[in-house]
Design a protein around this motif. Sequence first.
Motif, PDB file in Angstrom:
ATOM      1  N   THR A 263      -6.781 -55.669  34.422  1.00 13.30           N
ATOM      2  CA  THR A 263      -5.774 -56.689  34.742  1.00 13.30           C
ATOM      3  C   THR A 263      -4.840 -56.953  33.566  1.00 13.30           C
ATOM      4  O   THR A 263      -3.988 -57.841  33.649  1.00 13.30           O
ATOM      5  CB  THR A 263      -6.465 -58.017  35.154  1.00 13.30           C
ATOM      6  N   GLY A 264      -5.012 -56.207  32.505  1.00 15.87           N
ATOM      7  CA  GLY A 264      -4.110 -56.344  31.367  1.00 15.87           C
ATOM      8  C   GLY A 264      -4.261 -57.644  30.621  1.00 15.87           C
ATOM      9  O   GLY A 264      -3.322 -58.115  29.976  1.00 15.87           O
ATOM     10  N   THR A 265      -5.432 -58.235  30.701  1.00 14.63           N
ATOM     11  CA  THR A 265      -5.672 -59.479  29.969  1.00 14.63           C
ATOM     12  C   THR A 265      -6.619 -59.205  28.808  1.00 14.63           C
ATOM     13  O   THR A 265      -7.249 -58.154  28.741  1.00 14.63           O
ATOM     14  CB  THR A 265      -6.300 -60.554  30.887  1.00 14.63           C
ATOM     15  N   GLY A 266      -6.737 -60.167  27.922  1.00 12.77           N
ATOM     16  CA  GLY A 266      -7.656 -60.018  26.798  1.00 12.77           C
ATOM     17  C   GLY A 266      -9.037 -60.519  27.183  1.00 12.77           C
ATOM     18  O   GLY A 266      -9.292 -60.881  28.342  1.00 12.77           O
ATOM     19  N   ASP A 267      -9.916 -60.538  26.203  1.00 11.79           N
ATOM     20  CA  ASP A 267     -11.300 -60.977  26.447  1.00 11.79           C
ATOM     21  C   ASP A 267     -11.357 -62.495  26.414  1.00 11.79           C
ATOM     22  O   ASP A 267     -11.457 -63.109  25.369  1.00 11.79           O
ATOM     23  CB  ASP A 267     -12.226 -60.380  25.396  1.00 11.79           C
TER      24      ASP A 267
ATOM     25  N   GLY B 126      -3.289 -58.923  38.812  1.00 12.17           N
ATOM     26  CA  GLY B 126      -3.941 -59.535  37.654  1.00 12.17           C
ATOM     27  C   GLY B 126      -4.713 -60.793  37.988  1.00 12.17           C
ATOM     28  O   GLY B 126      -5.348 -61.395  37.126  1.00 12.17           O
ATOM     29  N   THR B 127      -4.643 -61.203  39.244  1.00  8.44           N
ATOM     30  CA  THR B 127      -5.479 -62.316  39.693  1.00  8.44           C
ATOM     31  C   THR B 127      -6.934 -61.873  39.668  1.00  8.44           C
ATOM     32  O   THR B 127      -7.260 -60.750  40.052  1.00  8.44           O
ATOM     33  CB  THR B 127      -5.089 -62.726  41.123  1.00  8.44           C
ATOM     34  N   PHE B 128      -7.828 -62.736  39.190  1.00  7.21           N
ATOM     35  CA  PHE B 128      -9.245 -62.350  39.208  1.00  7.21           C
ATOM     36  C   PHE B 128     -10.148 -63.568  39.267  1.00  7.21           C
ATOM     37  O   PHE B 128      -9.713 -64.709  39.041  1.00  7.21           O
ATOM     38  CB  PHE B 128      -9.612 -61.464  38.011  1.00  7.21           C
ATOM     39  N   LEU B 129     -11.390 -63.314  39.598  1.00  7.25           N
ATOM     40  CA  LEU B 129     -12.446 -64.324  39.541  1.00  7.25           C
ATOM     41  C   LEU B 129     -13.698 -63.640  39.035  1.00  7.25           C
ATOM     42  O   LEU B 129     -14.018 -62.540  39.462  1.00  7.25           O
ATOM     43  CB  LEU B 129     -12.706 -64.948  40.909  1.00  7.25           C
TER      44      LEU B 129
ATOM     45  N   THR C 251     -14.300 -54.537  31.791  1.00  6.60           N
ATOM     46  CA  THR C 251     -13.442 -53.574  32.493  1.00  6.60           C
ATOM     47  C   THR C 251     -12.421 -54.323  33.339  1.00  6.60           C
ATOM     48  O   THR C 251     -11.257 -53.922  33.425  1.00  6.60           O
ATOM     49  CB  THR C 251     -14.301 -52.653  33.390  1.00  6.60           C
ATOM     50  N   LEU C 252     -12.860 -55.412  33.947  1.00  2.58           N
ATOM     51  CA  LEU C 252     -11.938 -56.239  34.741  1.00  2.58           C
ATOM     52  C   LEU C 252     -10.773 -56.722  33.861  1.00  2.58           C
ATOM     53  O   LEU C 252      -9.613 -56.670  34.277  1.00  2.58           O
ATOM     54  CB  LEU C 252     -12.707 -57.423  35.317  1.00  2.58           C
ATOM     55  N   PHE C 253     -11.087 -57.152  32.653  1.00  3.42           N
ATOM     56  CA  PHE C 253     -10.013 -57.604  31.750  1.00  3.42           C
ATOM     57  C   PHE C 253      -9.044 -56.453  31.471  1.00  3.42           C
ATOM     58  O   PHE C 253      -7.824 -56.635  31.471  1.00  3.42           O
ATOM     59  CB  PHE C 253     -10.595 -58.106  30.428  1.00  3.42           C
ATOM     60  N   ALA C 254      -9.608 -55.272  31.221  1.00  6.14           N
ATOM     61  CA  ALA C 254      -8.756 -54.118  30.908  1.00  6.14           C
ATOM     62  C   ALA C 254      -7.869 -53.768  32.093  1.00  6.14           C
ATOM     63  O   ALA C 254      -6.672 -53.493  31.931  1.00  6.14           O
ATOM     64  CB  ALA C 254      -9.628 -52.931  30.513  1.00  6.14           C
TER      65      ALA C 254
ATOM     66  N   THR D 135     -10.827 -55.574  44.192  1.00  7.95           N
ATOM     67  CA  THR D 135     -11.726 -54.575  43.618  1.00  7.95           C
ATOM     68  C   THR D 135     -12.870 -55.300  42.924  1.00  7.95           C
ATOM     69  O   THR D 135     -12.629 -56.137  42.047  1.00  7.95           O
ATOM     70  CB  THR D 135     -10.984 -53.705  42.583  1.00  7.95           C
ATOM     71  N   VAL D 136     -14.089 -54.998  43.334  1.00  3.25           N
ATOM     72  CA  VAL D 136     -15.250 -55.620  42.702  1.00  3.25           C
ATOM     73  C   VAL D 136     -15.541 -54.897  41.393  1.00  3.25           C
ATOM     74  O   VAL D 136     -15.494 -53.677  41.325  1.00  3.25           O
ATOM     75  CB  VAL D 136     -16.475 -55.543  43.634  1.00  3.25           C
ATOM     76  N   GLU D 137     -15.814 -55.649  40.337  1.00  2.24           N
ATOM     77  CA  GLU D 137     -16.079 -55.056  39.023  1.00  2.24           C
ATOM     78  C   GLU D 137     -17.368 -55.631  38.461  1.00  2.24           C
ATOM     79  O   GLU D 137     -17.482 -56.832  38.244  1.00  2.24           O
ATOM     80  CB  GLU D 137     -14.913 -55.387  38.082  1.00  2.24           C
ATOM     81  N   GLU D 138     -18.334 -54.762  38.254  1.00  2.00           N
ATOM     82  CA  GLU D 138     -19.606 -55.241  37.694  1.00  2.00           C
ATOM     83  C   GLU D 138     -19.470 -55.543  36.207  1.00  2.00           C
ATOM     84  O   GLU D 138     -20.186 -56.377  35.681  1.00  2.00           O
ATOM     85  CB  GLU D 138     -20.700 -54.196  37.921  1.00  2.00           C
ATOM     86  N   ASP D 139     -18.585 -54.830  35.533  1.00  2.00           N
ATOM     87  CA  ASP D 139     -18.386 -55.030  34.101  1.00  2.00           C
ATOM     88  C   ASP D 139     -17.101 -55.831  33.912  1.00  2.00           C
ATOM     89  O   ASP D 139     -15.996 -55.322  34.127  1.00  2.00           O
ATOM     90  CB  ASP D 139     -18.291 -53.673  33.406  1.00  2.00           C
ATOM     91  N   VAL D 140     -17.241 -57.077  33.511  1.00  2.00           N
ATOM     92  CA  VAL D 140     -16.080 -57.964  33.434  1.00  2.00           C
ATOM     93  C   VAL D 140     -15.113 -57.518  32.340  1.00  2.00           C
ATOM     94  O   VAL D 140     -13.910 -57.741  32.440  1.00  2.00           O
ATOM     95  CB  VAL D 140     -16.535 -59.424  33.261  1.00  2.00           C
TER      96      VAL D 140
END
Lengths: 155, 329
Positions: free
Chosen positions: B199-203, B222-225, B194-197, B187-192
Amino acid sequence: MGPDLSTDGELTDIYNRQVDAVYRVCYAFMKNPADTEDLVQETFLKLLTSGRRFDSQDHERAWLIVTASNACKDALKHWWRRREDLEACQAQAPPFEVDGVLSAVLALPDRYKDVVYLHCCEGYSTPEIARLLHCPQSTVRNRLARARRMLEKSL
Amino acid sequence: MREVDTVTNEDIRRALLSVRPDDAARARMLGHIRAAAALEREKAPPPRRRWRRGVLLAAALGAAAGLTAAVAAYETDFFGLWRTDLGRTELEIPKVEADGGITYRVEERERISLQGLAGTPEHQASREWEDFLEQYDPDGTLLEAVGNGPTGISDAYDAYLCYTPEMAEKIDGICAKYGLRLLGPATVEEDVRTLFARTGTGDVCAGSGSNTPWSGYWYRDGTFLFEGAVEQSGGTVDYQFSRAVKGSFGSTPLYLSGIEDYEQWSYTTENGVELLLANDHASKALIIADRERSFVTVNVLGDWSAGTFQMSDRDVEDFAEAFDFTAVP
């Protein structure tokens, strides 16, 4: 409510409305017609797959500009991308005249380009740009000021 | 160049408004977008540009929900860049010539894993997939046959850019062999943030200094780039941040000129996270963290506007403090 891109007609409408703006942003970053066309296509495909709905055509335009800008930054720095390839691409002639001011704008560091475009070409204010780009207003102001100094110096 | 004292907004606006596609380009782009839209509506993958092996190898990032996470045991003495090594390979590097034509030159590159250290299931799986790709479809015949058309392969394999059923079967075999799961579609996310939210990770960008994330993509495990920039020492240092969740199969290697080019050292952040830092003093630096549930790699690209890579080892340490690695367990 924005466009539902489930038909060719709706997709074509939004493309015709916004393609010039998206092309300008992509050209500012990519600086050659071939890569610009790739990134324009990528931007509209992101719109297509995002399922986005917009409150207005202004919102639609802002989203496309920011998405195009981010897509270009991604493309310029992907793992496999190499700087010399981009520079060689610039030898391709664009379908419009590149004067001194445009050359100077294109030569700005990439991080200034979206700010300059949004402010000078689209008329957004500093707070509006800060919201669009998710960065502090001070960053926007600093980048505009630095960009202007660079342009004046180069011209 | 003309002589001016000041550049007005109108000057810049006029210059930028002169940039526009001609009618042929306008029609060409719309045609490609409509073709991709038609495929999307049929739930098929969109046309892919520039299918070359180099791109294929680099484009996917691995993982899926993982249960086999080996507990992170920091063995600093053994935690060197070589433990991520996937071996050397020949890579086709595209180059656009002055006449607009594209030529390819073959260069040897070192591959390192973004998924885990040697001996882990994630690293072993990456190596086996890399070995498979080395010998599969060597002359590109199968790839040419597929072209830009739909492959008919499930989007569960999107991360691996499979273009034949045989490749998807190989992926299944690797996952079964090493007890890993598929990443599934990204899933592409323009707002990173939101990506953290999602994937259940913090900032992770909430370290010291000005750290601005741009955009990224994530997978359901929860994998991301994502990519971004840190303001540092009067310049802007660009980076790519990769988090690979353990227990998932990710396949993207990172290419280096050679591991031997890197100075490496251990560094503990101010909030107590142990990192491996590496700097080749010429093109890039790397930050690696072997976390409890994920393997994190930051590809430090330097300040592009400076034209050359200029980061001292101390700069790399300061750069690392711009992240909060405790936010990505």
